[in-house]
Each structure stands twice: as C-alpha cells, then as structure tokens.
Motif scaffolding. Structure first.
Motif, PDB file in Angstrom:
ATOM      1  N   LYS A 116       0.834  -1.200   0.000  1.00 32.88           N
ATOM      2  CA  LYS A 116       0.000   0.000   0.000  1.00 32.88           C
ATOM      3  C   LYS A 116       0.871   1.252   0.000  1.00 32.88           C
ATOM      4  O   LYS A 116       1.077   1.889  -1.017  1.00 32.88           O
ATOM      5  CB  LYS A 116      -0.924  -0.018   1.213  1.00 32.88           C
ATOM      6  CG  LYS A 116      -1.904  -1.194   1.202  1.00 32.88           C
ATOM      7  CD  LYS A 116      -2.776  -1.196   2.440  1.00 32.88           C
ATOM      8  CE  LYS A 116      -3.746  -2.381   2.417  1.00 32.88           C
ATOM      9  NZ  LYS A 116      -4.600  -2.432   3.629  1.00 32.88           N
ATOM     10  N   GLU A 117       1.382   1.618   1.157  1.00 37.04           N
ATOM     11  CA  GLU A 117       2.249   2.778   1.261  1.00 37.04           C
ATOM     12  C   GLU A 117       3.581   2.320   1.834  1.00 37.04           C
ATOM     13  O   GLU A 117       3.650   1.389   2.626  1.00 37.04           O
ATOM     14  CB  GLU A 117       1.631   3.852   2.159  1.00 37.04           C
ATOM     15  CG  GLU A 117       0.338   4.443   1.592  1.00 37.04           C
ATOM     16  CD  GLU A 117      -0.204   5.515   2.515  1.00 37.04           C
ATOM     17  OE1 GLU A 117       0.429   5.759   3.556  1.00 37.04           O
ATOM     18  OE2 GLU A 117      -1.246   6.108   2.182  1.00 37.04           O
ATOM     19  N   ARG A 118       4.629   3.018   1.417  1.00 35.53           N
ATOM     20  CA  ARG A 118       5.953   2.676   1.926  1.00 35.53           C
ATOM     21  C   ARG A 118       6.013   2.984   3.408  1.00 35.53           C
ATOM     22  O   ARG A 118       5.749   4.096   3.850  1.00 35.53           O
ATOM     23  CB  ARG A 118       7.053   3.463   1.187  1.00 35.53           C
ATOM     24  CG  ARG A 118       7.121   3.164  -0.284  1.00 35.53           C
ATOM     25  CD  ARG A 118       7.330   1.664  -0.510  1.00 35.53           C
ATOM     26  NE  ARG A 118       8.519   1.178   0.146  1.00 35.53           N
ATOM     27  CZ  ARG A 118       9.730   1.201  -0.417  1.00 35.53           C
ATOM     28  NH1 ARG A 118       9.876   1.649  -1.645  1.00 35.53           N
ATOM     29  NH2 ARG A 118      10.772   0.761   0.231  1.00 35.53           N
ATOM     30  N   VAL A 415      19.590  -1.199   2.264  1.00 42.37           N
ATOM     31  CA  VAL A 415      19.059  -2.250   3.134  1.00 42.37           C
ATOM     32  C   VAL A 415      17.811  -1.754   3.857  1.00 42.37           C
ATOM     33  O   VAL A 415      16.843  -2.496   4.040  1.00 42.37           O
ATOM     34  CB  VAL A 415      20.135  -2.704   4.140  1.00 42.37           C
ATOM     35  CG1 VAL A 415      19.552  -3.713   5.132  1.00 42.37           C
ATOM     36  CG2 VAL A 415      21.318  -3.320   3.414  1.00 42.37           C
ATOM     37  N   GLN A 416      17.818  -0.470   4.240  1.00 41.80           N
ATOM     38  CA  GLN A 416      16.659   0.096   4.921  1.00 41.80           C
ATOM     39  C   GLN A 416      15.425   0.092   4.023  1.00 41.80           C
ATOM     40  O   GLN A 416      14.303  -0.159   4.470  1.00 41.80           O
ATOM     41  CB  GLN A 416      16.975   1.529   5.367  1.00 41.80           C
ATOM     42  CG  GLN A 416      15.960   2.118   6.316  1.00 41.80           C
ATOM     43  CD  GLN A 416      15.989   1.438   7.671  1.00 41.80           C
ATOM     44  OE1 GLN A 416      17.016   1.356   8.336  1.00 41.80           O
ATOM     45  NE2 GLN A 416      14.842   0.922   8.085  1.00 41.80           N
ATOM     46  N   SER A 423       8.732  -5.344   5.642  1.00 44.97           N
ATOM     47  CA  SER A 423       7.943  -5.148   6.863  1.00 44.97           C
ATOM     48  C   SER A 423       6.551  -4.622   6.548  1.00 44.97           C
ATOM     49  O   SER A 423       5.586  -4.958   7.249  1.00 44.97           O
ATOM     50  CB  SER A 423       8.673  -4.182   7.802  1.00 44.97           C
ATOM     51  OG  SER A 423       9.958  -4.657   8.126  1.00 44.97           O
ATOM     52  N   GLY A 424       6.436  -3.801   5.517  1.00 45.06           N
ATOM     53  CA  GLY A 424       5.141  -3.250   5.158  1.00 45.06           C
ATOM     54  C   GLY A 424       4.255  -4.208   4.400  1.00 45.06           C
ATOM     55  O   GLY A 424       3.052  -3.961   4.244  1.00 45.06           O
ATOM     56  N   ASN A 425       4.814  -5.317   3.914  1.00 48.30           N
ATOM     57  CA  ASN A 425       4.047  -6.293   3.147  1.00 48.30           C
ATOM     58  C   ASN A 425       4.470  -7.704   3.561  1.00 48.30           C
ATOM     59  O   ASN A 425       5.048  -8.461   2.778  1.00 48.30           O
ATOM     60  CB  ASN A 425       4.285  -6.070   1.648  1.00 48.30           C
ATOM     61  CG  ASN A 425       3.351  -6.877   0.774  1.00 48.30           C
ATOM     62  OD1 ASN A 425       2.394  -7.480   1.260  1.00 48.30           O
ATOM     63  ND2 ASN A 425       3.622  -6.909  -0.518  1.00 48.30           N
ATOM     64  N   LYS A 433       9.424 -12.883   8.286  1.00 45.26           N
ATOM     65  CA  LYS A 433       9.864 -12.620   9.652  1.00 45.26           C
ATOM     66  C   LYS A 433      11.378 -12.760   9.785  1.00 45.26           C
ATOM     67  O   LYS A 433      12.035 -11.947  10.446  1.00 45.26           O
ATOM     68  CB  LYS A 433       9.158 -13.575  10.626  1.00 45.26           C
ATOM     69  CG  LYS A 433       7.676 -13.282  10.807  1.00 45.26           C
ATOM     70  CD  LYS A 433       7.080 -14.175  11.878  1.00 45.26           C
ATOM     71  CE  LYS A 433       5.607 -13.850  12.110  1.00 45.26           C
ATOM     72  NZ  LYS A 433       5.015 -14.726  13.158  1.00 45.26           N
ATOM     73  N   ARG A 434      11.916 -13.768   9.149  1.00 44.11           N
ATOM     74  CA  ARG A 434      13.358 -13.956   9.251  1.00 44.11           C
ATOM     75  C   ARG A 434      14.096 -12.884   8.462  1.00 44.11           C
ATOM     76  O   ARG A 434      15.156 -12.418   8.886  1.00 44.11           O
ATOM     77  CB  ARG A 434      13.746 -15.346   8.747  1.00 44.11           C
ATOM     78  CG  ARG A 434      15.196 -15.676   9.056  1.00 44.11           C
ATOM     79  CD  ARG A 434      15.614 -17.015   8.515  1.00 44.11           C
ATOM     80  NE  ARG A 434      16.993 -17.295   8.860  1.00 44.11           N
ATOM     81  CZ  ARG A 434      17.714 -18.281   8.349  1.00 44.11           C
ATOM     82  NH1 ARG A 434      17.163 -19.106   7.478  1.00 44.11           N
ATOM     83  NH2 ARG A 434      18.963 -18.468   8.705  1.00 44.11           N
TER      84      ARG A 434
END
Length: 642
Positions: A116-118, A415-416, A423-425, A433-434
């Motif tokens: 959806k959104e970053r 990397v960020q 994390s957002g998707n 998770k890993r």
C-alpha cells in the motif's frame, strides 16, 4: 543428490505413475480477456490462478513456493531444498527494490502486489523521525510534479525494464519466481548446461504461464556471459547460485553485467572459505582463509575481494549493497560500475589479516594508502606490519590471512529500503519474519569495523565463566567505545575497541568470577593474560543503549535448524546408464546406514552367548553361570566371535 519426498515438505505433492494432470488452461498475464496481474495477486491468498494445461510425466512432483508451482522429475537430476526459500525470498526483495530505483529514473512506477504505502522501519527513534521528515519533504516536493504514467506490475513485460540472467537455473524455480513476483522486468533468461534441465525450465515456464517473460537457455554459463560483454548486450541483473564455488563464473559475470547492474552471488563451499583449506581458497578466490570465530564474516570479505579484483582487470569496481551469512552459505549483492579513477582506490580497500593463534586477537593491515591533495588523490604503499612477530597479550605467534575486503559490507540506505518494503508487506514472502530480523541486525552493525569477537571464545581462552551479553556490551560503552552485534554469529561483538581493552574487561570479570590459576599451564594464553593487571577498570552496570532494538523487539534474528538433514544436498545425478528414469537412493537413508547398528541383528537374547564377556576377561564379572555372555576363553579371545 537426494530425490524429492512428498512427506518431507507440505508444499510438495506427488503425481502417481501414469497419471496425467490436466488443469484448466489459462492465458498468459496481460492477454486479452484475462485479469490484470495486480488484480490477480491482490485477491485472497487462497485464490490461485489455475496453471495451463501441461501433462505431467510419470512420478513427477509439484513443488509450491511463493507464487510458483514447479514440476520436478522423479529421477535425481535436479532437487528442491526448502531451506533455500529464504535465499530466493531475499533475492526477490532485493531485485524489486533495485528495479524500483532503476525504473524511477525512467519515469516508471513499480507496483508490488499487496503493497500500500511505503512504511519507514527504523530501529532507533531518532532515525525514525529523520526518515519521516525526509519522506514528508519529498512528498511536498513531488506535489507539483506529475506522477509517472507508466507502471510496471508483476507478470507483465516492461519494455524499459530489467534484463535478468540466472546462469545456473536447474529447474528454473528462481527464474519463475522472478517472473511472477518481481515487477519491472523485460526478460528473464534461465540458463543451464544440462539439456534435461533446459527442457524442464521450458515446461515450468509454460506451467506457470510466464513463457512471455522467461526464456530457457541450454548453454555453458561462462560462454553465454562472455558473449554478452558488449555494452548493449549486458544484463541488468545476473544471479549465480552454483553447487559449490562460483569462482569459475566470476570473471565472465563482472563483464556481462551492465553499468551499475546488480550481481547476486551465492557460495556454498564454506569449508574452503571458513579456513579448512586456505591453499584451496587462495587458488579459487586469491585470498588465504583462516579458521577463526569470525570465519563467516571473513568469507563474505573474501568473495567481495575476489569480485573487486576481477572487476578491476576491466576497469570496473564493485559497490556492496547487502552481504549476508546464512545457514550453510553466504550471499552477496553488489553493483558493478566502470571508472578508471575509482579503480585506483581498490588497493586501499583490501587488507591483510594478522590473527593470533593463542588468544584470537586480530589486526588488519591495509594494502595501500590514499590521501587527498586538493582536487587530486595521492596513492602510496602501506607501511607495516602493525604488530610484532608474537602477540603482545599472550605471546603466541600470528597467522597471516587475506587479503580481504576491508570496506563496509552493506549499503545501509538500500538495506533500509528493502527492510521497509518487507515489513510493510509481510504476506508477500514465506520467510518475511526472518528477513526482517536479519536485515534489522544488518542495519545495526558497525559499518567501519571489520570482523568481530565472540564472547564465549574470550571466556574460553581464559577458562572462565562467560559474561552475559548486556553487561559485556555495557562495559565497552562505559569505556567510550562503540559496539554492535553481527548477523553472522549469535554471540558476536563488533567493536572499535582494541584487543587490549577487551582483555582488560575480561580480567575485571575474572576478578569477580575467579579462575583456578593453579590449573593453568605457564605457556597457556590464559596464564599470560591473567598475569597482567588490568589498566582499565570495567563497569558492568547495564546501560539502556546496550540492548539493541532488534533484541528488544524479539525479532527472528538467528534461525534454528528447520528440519533434519537441512544442510546442502548432494550433487545432482545426471542419471546415465541403467539409472535413467529410476528414483535414486534416499540420502537420509544412506546416512543412517551403519550408524549404531550391528551387522548381524540380535533377535533373541540367547544369541548373546556368542559374544565374549568383557568383565570376565578382566576378572570382574560377578554373574557366574547366569551371565548372558560367554565365559569361554576361546570366545573371550575373539576366536569364535561371528
């Protein structure tokens, strides 16, 4: 190489011999009358597009991973390793962000299903606020600009997109996943030297309806890349995931990747790169490996050194984006650039390594020096060595290793971005998770500190109890030094503190947790180190900043062994001669042969009389005639034992 077993993984389903699989046919993505790719992948997770009509061969197996469904033969010609799903998921995530950056310069917007959104994912509150301010500023600047009208979605061909090559594709699973999950691709070439593998790749492309994107190839990988050295023929992304060492393919790969292109390399020959065979490592990578606690990070620096050295021959240099040590292999993602002036900096990016065989203290010696003189850069030879012939802490000799890459292993900004996207998707990948846990630790690592120490190894050297991680990290912070974890080792300590400070902290710890010094040999490292009084009084009071955010959030940083025999599989069997078409012997069964088993199984206790009594031979048996073993001297001497 072991064959597939349906009982080992729930994603694997096997078709019985002689059965045909005739699913409902479907048209390729983007074809008239078919839903768009974005609509298909934004649907419920349980809804899957039926594969086209492809007849399955007798005994063939279907493996489901990500969005792909892959056919595997019954013979042991190629294999599926579910542990490598993390490798493939991470690669899809990295290539997606790389495509996003590259296509944004051409005015193409990348659309990822489910995204959806970053979301900005930062481990510290200060960084989070800075990132949010930057995002707000960028959104305000873009308000007056026109949004790009061209979009790139998964499964559809993008004319200005990336050209991807998988040099050693085997079944084509990785390439099929690229075509189904990575947006902004113009073409994916799945190459393998085996004609059977190339035919299987073509069938899998048809089975997943990606024949319009995926092109099978049956060539020698090196020759294929050498033929694509021209500037207009180069690939934007090259992925090399060989069985063992990638060394034979590196020279061709650094030439065949485009300007600023992405090169993804996997090494599974960790025995060589981790110090078991330093001479073999030098012959393959031009660097001598050392067996030490930091061997996994050193392996990453060895492959980066080898890539940079080979690229420098052609006036090219590398920029590492992400380098990780995972399970039984290492994986690096680097960009390759061209520039004669920048290539001159390569010598100052490499370093020799001095490692003490007694206490494990190490020192790095850069192979070159560079200094800025106005607009010009001056290059000179390095001075050294930085240490004497014997270790100043324990008196033992030093080993010489390297050269290794001494610059940062990662581009933290890139990397960020990958971490924020995953994390957002989280539903995009099975190992999200890993990936989040791994990349979180990567962003916390000290960029300018090569290698690390292990707390348990420091305490083992002194024969003392191991200090808890947080008090040890706090002691370094109280002393004014920086410290971080490492993704490559659970008990690792990366710090800019010199070895003398580490041993002073361990001496202070030993005073409160005494060691029985009368048991120490006078020639041991522990005796020599503990004979010196600490010049630094360590404070073990736990500080708030000693506990990293990834640890506070209980992220999955270090994976446990997923299944039995989860390591690298045996090499694939070409299946020549009478073994063609037959299922090979299961690797797990062969490993169990002869383990804790007698050649002649005992089914009746009376058979024990055929074996001598060891206690009777020593004169200590108290059972007499009731003993179930033989007391006859002939058999006791081993004459009549079957």
């Amino acid at each position: 190489m072991e064959h597939l077993q349906a009982t080992q993984d729930p994603r694997i389903s096997t078709t019985l011999s002689g059965a045909n699989h005739n699913p409902k046919p479907s048209t390729p993505a983007g074809a008239p009358g078919n839903h768009s790719t974005s609509d298909t992948h934004n649907a419920a997770p349980d809804t899957e597009t039926p594969p086209p009509q492809v007849d399955m061969l007798p005994g063939e197996t279907v493996v489901h991973e990500g969005k792909a469904s892959i056919l595997y033969p019954s013979a042991n010609e190629v294999f599926y390793n579910p542990v490598q799903e993390f490798n493939r998921d991470l690669t899809c995530a990295v290539i997606t962000e790389f495509a996003r950056e590259q296509l944004a310069q051409k005015g193409v917007k990348v659309i990822v299903p489910g995204e959806k959104e970053r979301v900005v994912v930062c481990l510290s509150e200060e960084k989070k606020k800075e990132e949010e301010e930057e995002m707000d500023q960028q959104s305000e600047e873009k308000k007056g600009e026109e949004e790009p009208v061209v979009t790139a979605v998964v499964g559809e061909k993008c004319e200005s997109g990336l050209r991807v090559l998988e040099g050693l594709a085997a079944s084509g699973l990785r390439s099929v996943r690229f075509a189904l999950e990575v947006p902004g691709l113009r073409s994916v070439t799945a190459n393998d030297f085996s004609a059977k593998a190339a035919a299987l790749i073509a069938r899998n492309a048809e089975y997943n309806a990606v024949s319009h994107l995926l092109q099978p190839s049956c060539r020698d990988a090196s020759m294929l890349m050498y033929e694509k050295r021209g500037k207009k023929d180069r690939y934007d992304v090259i992925d090399l995931d060989p069985y063992g060492s990638p060394a034979p393919f590196l020279d061709a790969a650094v030439q065949a990747v485009g300007e600023g292109g992405l090169l993804c390399v996997t090494c599974t020959d960790m025995a060589v790169m981790a110090g078991n065979s330093g001479e073999t490592c030098y012959s393959k990578y031009g660097s001598v490996s050392i067996k030490a606690k930091y061997c996994h990070e050193m392996a990453l620096r060895i492959i980066l050194h080898s890539l940079d050295q080979r690229a420098g021959v052609y006036q090219r240099y590398i920029q590492p984006l992400l380098s990780v040590s995972v399970d039984f292999y290492i994986r690096v993602f680097v960009r390759v650039h061209t520039g004669q002036a920048m290539v001159k900096n390569s010598v100052s990016k490499q370093a020799l390594l001095y490692n003490c065989v007694g206490c494990g203290a190490f020192h790095l010696q850069r192979m070159g020096k560079r200094s800025s003189q106005g607009k010009h850069m001056k290059y000179s030879a390095a001075t050294g060595p930085p240490i004497g012939p014997n270790c100043e802490h324990c008196g033992h000799r030093h080993q010489l290793g390297g050269p290794v890459w001494a610059e940062p292993l990662h581009d933290v900004a890139f990397v960020q971005k990958v971490l924020s996207a995953v994390s957002g998707n989280p539903s995009r990948f099975g190992t999200s998770k890993r990936i989040e846990g791994m990349l979180s630790v990567v962003t916390e690592e000290l960029e300018d500190v090569p290698l690390y120490y292990a707390v348990d190894h420091l305490s083992s050297t002194l024969h003392s109890s191991t200090p808890p991680l947080l008090p040890f990290r706090s002691a370094l912070l109280h002393a004014g030094y920086r410290v971080s974890l490492s993704h490559a080792c659970k008990n690792a300590i990366k710090t800019d503190a010199p070895p003398s400070v580490l041993w002073d902290i361990m001496r202070c710890w030993e005073k409160s947790n005494p060691v029985k010094r009368e048991r120490l040999s006078e020639t041991s490292p522990a005796f020599k180190i503990l004979s010196t009084e600490p010049s630094l009084q360590a404070c073990f009071d736990v500080r708030e900043d000693a506990n990293p955010q990834s640890r506070k959030r209980h992220l999955t940083r270090f994976q446990e062994n997923p299944v039995a025999y989860w390591g690298p599989k045996a090499r694939a069997n070409a299946g020549y001669g009478p073994s063609v078409g037959k299922i090979s012997t299961d690797l797990a069964d062969r490993r169990k042969q002869g383990q804790n088993k007698r050649k002649n199984q005992i089914t009746n206790s009376s058979q024990l009389k055929n074996y001598p009594c060891k206690r009777f031979k020593k004169g200590t048996c108290t059972h007499g005639d009731k003993c179930c073993y033989s007391h006859e001297m002939g058999q006791a001497d081993g004459e009549n034992v079957p």
